[in-house]
Write an enzyme that holds these catalytic residues in place. Sequence first.
Site, PDB file in Angstrom:
ATOM      1  CG  LEU A 103      44.787 -41.022  -7.006  1.00 30.28           C
ATOM      2  CD1 LEU A 103      45.300 -41.008  -8.394  1.00 30.28           C
ATOM      3  CD2 LEU A 103      43.754 -39.723  -6.967  1.00 30.28           C
ATOM      4  CG  ASP A 104      38.059 -42.904  -4.906  1.00 36.63           C
ATOM      5  OD1 ASP A 104      38.691 -43.182  -3.947  1.00 36.63           O
ATOM      6  OD2 ASP A 104      37.273 -42.138  -5.434  1.00 36.63           O
ATOM      7  CE  LYS A 105      38.937 -52.256  -9.016  1.00 33.75           C
ATOM      8  NZ  LYS A 105      38.404 -53.656  -8.506  1.00 33.75           N
TER       9      LYS A 105
END
Length: 239
Positions: A103-105
């Site tokens: 998952l992106d930051k």
Amino acid sequence: MERLDKILSNLGYGTRKEIKKIVKNGMVTVNGKIVKDSGVQVDPEEDEIICAGEEVIYREFIYLIMNKPAGVISATFDNKDETVVDLLYPEHQVFEPFPVGRLDKDTVGLLLLTNDGDLNHKLISPKYHVDKVYYAEINAPVTEADVKAFAKGITLDDGYKCMPGKLVVLENFEDSSRIEVTIQEGKYHQVKRMFEARGKKVEYLRRIKFGNLDIDESLSEGEYRELTQEELDLLCKDF
């Protein structure tokens, strides 16, 4: 067969050096007999191992579900940023789990972590068609044309054509939308880039479902727990 000290170390009973001392002090028995050699070979699935009065329950794999918070990266180690593994307790870190996909930051929501490489491969490989469902807030109204474009497969900025995705408009406003999107891939920033290809921007993104597993709404962001056997069976039932 494995070394006794390796088994105990992997299960969080201490470092190899600490375990050597524990064994030397006669605090470990195998099948009712005190052992003094921490390097002795044992069968963790067949032999009864008692350490400091506690039966050692051996397991090779660990399966965790996390409600990932924003600002944390989906990695096992990073020199600059906090990782999802940093959020784990030591007794879970010793299994050396890794995030399943990423998952992106700034993306939140359901994240699985495991040290089961075979399951990881099946969950993230497009050929197994495992759905990943996201809730998102978009900075413009999402149209029927967008829904049809997702269903055909969006072409990203680098020329990659995504597999068909399912886009559902939950609510449209004058200048924004709330949507759910289902994809079966995990390209870098994929959902964001899919909307960018349609001239729109994702302002908030949350994964709410991975395969047959829904997010645990009782977990606050940053919290996690082990999967139940029922949940693990549900996750694996299509393989």
